[in-house]
Design a protein around this motif. Structure first.
Motif, PDB file in Angstrom:
ATOM      1  N   MET A   1      45.371 -34.518 -30.005  1.00  0.00           N
ATOM      2  CA  MET A   1      45.808 -35.082 -31.256  1.00  0.00           C
ATOM      3  C   MET A   1      44.724 -34.838 -32.303  1.00  0.00           C
ATOM      4  O   MET A   1      43.578 -35.211 -32.104  1.00  0.00           O
ATOM      5  N   GLU A   2      45.085 -34.181 -33.373  1.00  0.00           N
ATOM      6  CA  GLU A   2      44.144 -33.953 -34.468  1.00  0.00           C
ATOM      7  C   GLU A   2      44.084 -35.201 -35.343  1.00  0.00           C
ATOM      8  O   GLU A   2      45.120 -35.698 -35.780  1.00  0.00           O
ATOM      9  N   LEU A   3      42.887 -35.657 -35.593  1.00  0.00           N
ATOM     10  CA  LEU A   3      42.715 -36.875 -36.386  1.00  0.00           C
ATOM     11  C   LEU A   3      41.700 -36.652 -37.490  1.00  0.00           C
ATOM     12  O   LEU A   3      40.626 -36.109 -37.249  1.00  0.00           O
ATOM     13  N   ASP A   4      42.056 -37.079 -38.690  1.00  0.00           N
ATOM     14  CA  ASP A   4      41.114 -37.037 -39.790  1.00  0.00           C
ATOM     15  C   ASP A   4      40.061 -38.124 -39.573  1.00  0.00           C
ATOM     16  O   ASP A   4      40.372 -39.214 -39.084  1.00  0.00           O
TER      17      ASP A   4
ATOM     18  N   ALA B   1      54.222 -45.559 -13.190  1.00  0.00           N
ATOM     19  CA  ALA B   1      52.859 -45.222 -12.786  1.00  0.00           C
ATOM     20  C   ALA B   1      52.378 -43.940 -13.455  1.00  0.00           C
ATOM     21  O   ALA B   1      51.187 -43.691 -13.509  1.00  0.00           O
ATOM     22  N   THR B   2      53.284 -43.102 -13.964  1.00  0.00           N
ATOM     23  CA  THR B   2      52.880 -41.844 -14.573  1.00  0.00           C
ATOM     24  C   THR B   2      52.659 -41.951 -16.084  1.00  0.00           C
ATOM     25  O   THR B   2      52.303 -40.977 -16.713  1.00  0.00           O
ATOM     26  N   THR B   3      52.905 -43.110 -16.650  1.00  0.00           N
ATOM     27  CA  THR B   3      52.675 -43.296 -18.079  1.00  0.00           C
ATOM     28  C   THR B   3      51.199 -43.088 -18.378  1.00  0.00           C
ATOM     29  O   THR B   3      50.335 -43.560 -17.642  1.00  0.00           O
ATOM     30  N   LYS B   4      50.907 -42.372 -19.438  1.00  0.00           N
ATOM     31  CA  LYS B   4      49.520 -42.151 -19.847  1.00  0.00           C
ATOM     32  C   LYS B   4      49.314 -42.735 -21.231  1.00  0.00           C
ATOM     33  O   LYS B   4      50.204 -42.662 -22.072  1.00  0.00           O
ATOM     34  N   VAL B   5      48.157 -43.325 -21.437  1.00  0.00           N
ATOM     35  CA  VAL B   5      47.815 -43.908 -22.734  1.00  0.00           C
ATOM     36  C   VAL B   5      46.438 -43.424 -23.136  1.00  0.00           C
ATOM     37  O   VAL B   5      45.634 -43.057 -22.290  1.00  0.00           O
ATOM     38  N   PRO B   6      46.129 -43.427 -24.425  1.00  0.00           N
ATOM     39  CA  PRO B   6      44.785 -43.054 -24.853  1.00  0.00           C
ATOM     40  C   PRO B   6      43.739 -43.969 -24.206  1.00  0.00           C
ATOM     41  O   PRO B   6      43.921 -45.183 -24.107  1.00  0.00           O
ATOM     42  N   SER B   7      42.668 -43.383 -23.768  1.00  0.00           N
ATOM     43  CA  SER B   7      41.608 -44.106 -23.073  1.00  0.00           C
ATOM     44  C   SER B   7      41.066 -45.277 -23.885  1.00  0.00           C
ATOM     45  O   SER B   7      40.629 -46.280 -23.325  1.00  0.00           O
TER      46      SER B   7
ATOM     47  N   ARG C   1      37.334 -41.664 -35.541  1.00  0.00           N
ATOM     48  CA  ARG C   1      38.676 -41.115 -35.527  1.00  0.00           C
ATOM     49  C   ARG C   1      39.599 -42.139 -36.179  1.00  0.00           C
ATOM     50  O   ARG C   1      39.341 -43.333 -36.122  1.00  0.00           O
ATOM     51  N   ASP C   2      40.665 -41.672 -36.775  1.00  0.00           N
ATOM     52  CA  ASP C   2      41.594 -42.580 -37.442  1.00  0.00           C
ATOM     53  C   ASP C   2      42.407 -43.329 -36.386  1.00  0.00           C
ATOM     54  O   ASP C   2      43.429 -42.854 -35.897  1.00  0.00           O
ATOM     55  N   TRP C   3      41.935 -44.520 -36.027  1.00  0.00           N
ATOM     56  CA  TRP C   3      42.561 -45.314 -34.968  1.00  0.00           C
ATOM     57  C   TRP C   3      43.960 -45.789 -35.338  1.00  0.00           C
ATOM     58  O   TRP C   3      44.755 -46.063 -34.466  1.00  0.00           O
TER      59      TRP C   3
ATOM     60  N   VAL D   1      46.173 -43.144 -33.976  1.00  0.00           N
ATOM     61  CA  VAL D   1      46.227 -43.241 -32.514  1.00  0.00           C
ATOM     62  C   VAL D   1      47.195 -44.349 -32.127  1.00  0.00           C
ATOM     63  O   VAL D   1      48.044 -44.178 -31.245  1.00  0.00           O
ATOM     64  N   ARG D   2      47.100 -45.485 -32.798  1.00  0.00           N
ATOM     65  CA  ARG D   2      47.985 -46.617 -32.504  1.00  0.00           C
ATOM     66  C   ARG D   2      49.447 -46.257 -32.775  1.00  0.00           C
ATOM     67  O   ARG D   2      50.327 -46.528 -31.954  1.00  0.00           O
ATOM     68  N   ALA D   3      49.709 -45.643 -33.933  1.00  0.00           N
ATOM     69  CA  ALA D   3      51.083 -45.281 -34.286  1.00  0.00           C
ATOM     70  C   ALA D   3      51.667 -44.301 -33.270  1.00  0.00           C
ATOM     71  O   ALA D   3      52.820 -44.464 -32.836  1.00  0.00           O
ATOM     72  N   ALA D   4      50.900 -43.303 -32.876  1.00  0.00           N
ATOM     73  CA  ALA D   4      51.385 -42.329 -31.897  1.00  0.00           C
ATOM     74  C   ALA D   4      51.615 -42.991 -30.543  1.00  0.00           C
ATOM     75  O   ALA D   4      52.595 -42.689 -29.850  1.00  0.00           O
TER      76      ALA D   4
END
Length: 146
Positions: free
Chosen positions: A1-4, A49-55, A130-132, A135-138
């Motif tokens: 994910m590209e973040l400004d 169990a396969t769901t992935k989320v940002p660390s 990073r623009d958190w 990240v939250r919206a995505a």
């Protein structure tokens, strides 16, 4: 994910106190949940169990669990809680090393129990992050799409 990049000015305020569950819970995207660790399982997502989320959310979850453990006297005698604390400290250590913030912070000297102690408060310093919010919206969008 590209973040400004965005600038975060750290300040000391009344938010995120040790007792403020609602402030800590507000850090997580709507619909996000990590189930507590039990003796027979590891962390699991609320859906599959396969769901992935940002660390970042696993790290914040761990930080919140450490806060909660600190607020409960006797947690150190709970073997399951002890494993969770160890796991969380290790996860946070790795996250800090991976994303090491090199912002220079001014030092301060304070009197602590009769001794002069030098450290950094971490407040009133600008950090480039990073623009958190993106990240939250995505993350919220992905949770809806699951």
């Amino acid at each position: 994910m590209e973040l400004d990049p965005v600038v975060l000015m750290t300040v000391k305020d009344e938010h995120y106190s040790m007792e403020s569950d609602s402030d800590w819970e507000s850090l997580f995207p709507n619909g996000f949940s990590i189930a507590p660790i039990t003796p027979n399982s590891g962390p699991a997502m609320s859906s599959t169990a396969t769901t992935k989320v940002p660390s970042v959310y696993n790290q914040l979850w761990c930080l919140n669990q450490l806060r909660k453990a600190y607020m409960r006297p006797g947690w150190e005698n709970d073997q399951c809680r002890d494993k969770q604390v160890h796991r969380c400290l290790n996860l946070l250590r790795q996250g800090i090393l991976c994303n090491g913030d090199t912002t220079l912070e001014p030092t301060i000297t304070v009197d602590h129990q009769g001794a002069k102690v030098t450290g950094a408060s971490g407040y009133d310093v600008k950090h480039v992050c990073r623009d958190w919010t993106k990240v939250r919206a995505a993350t919220e969008q992905r949770l809806v799409d699951v």
